[in-house]
Design an enzyme around this catalytic site. Structure first.
Site, short mmCIF file in Angstrom:
data_model
loop_
_atom_site.label_atom_id
_atom_site.label_comp_id
_atom_site.label_asym_id
_atom_site.label_seq_id
_atom_site.Cartn_x
_atom_site.Cartn_y
_atom_site.Cartn_z
N HIS A 1 -4.24 -1.67 -6.26
CA HIS A 1 -3.53 -0.47 -6.71
C HIS A 1 -4.55 0.59 -7.11
CE1 HIS A 1 0.32 -2.95 -7.77
NE2 HIS A 1 0.10 -2.83 -6.49
N ASP B 1 0.82 -1.23 0.00
CA ASP B 1 0.00 0.00 0.00
C ASP B 1 0.84 1.27 0.00
OD1 ASP B 1 -2.25 -1.73 0.32
OD2 ASP B 1 -1.77 -1.84 2.45
P1 IMP Z 1 -2.17 -12.87 1.71
O1 IMP Z 1 -1.29 -12.26 0.66
O2 IMP Z 1 -3.64 -12.66 1.43
O3 IMP Z 1 -1.83 -14.30 2.00
O4 IMP Z 1 -1.90 -12.07 3.08
C1 IMP Z 1 -0.66 -12.17 3.79
C2 IMP Z 1 -0.33 -10.85 4.47
O5 IMP Z 1 0.03 -9.90 3.49
C3 IMP Z 1 -1.50 -10.23 5.24
O6 IMP Z 1 -0.99 -9.55 6.36
C4 IMP Z 1 -2.07 -9.23 4.25
O7 IMP Z 1 -2.78 -8.19 4.88
C5 IMP Z 1 -0.81 -8.75 3.58
N1 IMP Z 1 -1.00 -8.26 2.22
C6 IMP Z 1 -1.10 -8.99 1.10
N2 IMP Z 1 -1.19 -8.19 0.04
C7 IMP Z 1 -1.12 -6.94 0.47
C8 IMP Z 1 -1.12 -5.66 -0.17
O8 IMP Z 1 -1.18 -5.52 -1.39
N3 IMP Z 1 -1.05 -4.59 0.65
C9 IMP Z 1 -0.93 -4.70 1.99
N4 IMP Z 1 -0.90 -5.86 2.63
C10 IMP Z 1 -1.00 -6.97 1.88
#
Ligand code: IMP
Length: 459
Positions: free
Chosen positions: A65, A37
């Site tokens: 995004h 982010d």
């Molecule tokens: P997952 O990618 O859904 O398995 O999530 C794993 C960790 O990465 C969690 O803490 C999510 O909140 C974080 N996360 C995954 N993608 C993003 C992103 O694009 N922005 C911020 N946090 C992310």
């Protein structure tokens, strides 16, 4: 050498010589330097103008995004941000895990708003996120949440990202985008997945998956084939396409998703995502050698945020956090969750700069910090009573790290109309210089608002 058809092919050495290495250094990568982010969508949108193609190399629909063009906000999850430039090649590389229903929905949404999506291409080797991956993700998170004494839940986006990457590595029942065009292969792979996952899927209740009712092989295969037909014109060998593009002398912009500190190898493990979010993910996630990337733009916020669980050493729980969260609209693009907020952690950023070989920085959301009398910046940690200025990516160690701050002067409330470096208040410029001095890399772009025009270029 002669083939069975009688045509002659050059010997290996000769063909290698004829092909030769790809031109080095002409491409650019954009990566996030914190926990996601950071505003990469805007940075990609800005740089896309100077590139012929934009390619995503990692992540999936967990990413969000946001790009604002002419006052209109676009939230993209799977489609590369470069799509907002008409007819530019926008490539979803093999390293991305693609939820085919989500990408189809996103494409249709863009088309309905008049966006030209003719440049979109999806790798036939990208892995598919299926409804059972989301079910596994949710079930695992729920189990870990109940486990008060055991390992903590990761706080995933529940988009099936981890289980889809796990299947990719496990190989036995993974489905790739190209399989959506091969009915027999698709059916046997999904049937194998059902066999292997039966104990988990027994407890599955359908959420937002495509088939209502208990999941069955037949309807799921049919739905997957239907969406495969819809996506078929975009599915191709994107590795070859990218090589042809670069060999022609055209420039590619590689768009990283998530953030370096969420990288599966280099992030704050185990509170990370399932993919390579750092620049080395370009090679594995697109098939383009990393030597083609000459410029690495690291995107960082002027403060820190994190969604989900895991260490955030500078986290704030007070009015300052609320103020930054509201001004920065720090609520997840993908899940809507309020983001955790903290002061800028330069120890963490410097680590990310190091592992990515960042050549320049894009500093975003500087306007959000306007109006504070003073600002704090973390420049070291105290771990077990010992001061250390290195970043420990191991989550339990980092959990015990106490931030050591330097206090710097704040700057005036409104900088979002600043059009040039000179128009920024002197104290805002001091903050920017503090960052570049600490990490040793120039701040090339300063963003003071979401619009394309709210950008100060220093190169
Ligand atoms: P997952 O990618 O859904 O398995 O999530 C794993 C960790 O990465 C969690 O803490 C999510 O909140 C974080 N996360 C995954 N993608 C993003 C992103 O694009 N922005 C911020 N946090 C992310």
């Amino acid at each position: 050498m002669t083939t069975q058809q009688g045509t002659s092919t050059p010997p290996l050495a000769q063909s290698l010589k004829a092909v030769g290495p790809l031109p080095a250094g002409g491409c650019t990568a954009v990566v996030g330097l914190q926990w996601g982010d950071e505003g990469k969508g805007k940075a990609v949108d800005l740089l896309a103008a100077d590139h012929h193609a934009v390619a995503r190399f990692n992540g999936g629909a967990n990413a969000g995004h946001s790009v604002v063009v002419a006052g209109e906000r676009f939230s993209l999850h799977l489609v590369p941000s470069g799509i907002l430039y008409p007819s530019k090649l926008a490539i979803v590389g093999n390293g991305v895990v693609v939820d085919p229903w989500k990408i189809a929905q996103e494409i249709n949404g863009l088309r309905a708003r008049g966006v030209d999506t003719s440049g979109l291409r999806i790798s036939d080797r990208a892995h598919v996120v299926l409804p059972y991956h989301k079910a596994e993700d949710a079930m695992r998170e729920d189990a870990l949440t109940r486990h008060t004494k055991g390992p903590a839940a990761i706080g995933t986006t529940r988009r099936g990202i981890g289980p889809a990457y796990a299947d990719k590595v496990q190989r036995a029942c993974a489905v790739r985008i190209g399989d959506l065009l091969k009915p027999d292969q698709l059916k046997s792979r999904i049937a194998a997945a059902f066999d292997l996952k039966a104990p988990i899927l027994a407890g599955w209740s359908p959420g937002d998956g495509p088939s209502p009712g208990p999941m069955q092989i037949g309807p799921l295969v049919d739905d997957a084939l239907t969406v495969g037909r819809e996506l078929a014109p975009m599915i191709c060998d994107t590795t070859r396409l990218l090589h042809d593009t670069i060999r022609r002398g055209d420039r590619v912009l590689f768009e990283g998703a998530n953030g370096s500190l969420l990288d599966v190898d280099h992030g704050t493990y185990p509170f990370v995502t399932g993919s390579s979010c750092v620049v080395s993910g370009v090679g594995t996630g697109t098939g383009v050698p990393n030597r083609c990337v000459g410029r690495v733009l690291g995107v960082m916020k002027a403060y820190s945020t994190r969604v989900g669980a895991g260490p955030l050493p500078t986290e704030l729980h007070d009015d300052t956090a609320d103020r930054i969260r509201q001004r920065g609209r720090e609520f997840g693009t993908t899940t809507g969750r309020p983001r955790r907020v903290g002061w800028l952690d330069l120890v963490a950023v410097r680590y990310s700069v190091m592992i990515n070989g960042v050549t320049g920085l894009c500093l975003t959301l500087l306007d959000v910090l306007g109006g504070f009398d003073t600002l704090k910046v973390c420049t070291a940690y105290e771990i077990n009573g010992v001061r250390d200025d290195a970043f420990p990516p191991d989550a339990p160690t980092l959990e015990g790290a106490r931030p050591v701050y330097e206090t710097v002067p704040g700057f005036s409330q409104e900088i979002s109309a600043a059009q040039s470096w000179e128009q920024l208040p002197e104290k805002a410029r001091t903050y920017v210089r503090f960052i570049e001095d600490f990490v040793g890399v120039p701040v090339e772009i300063v963003s003071v608002g979401p619009g394309r025009e709210q950008t100060i270029l220093r190169v």
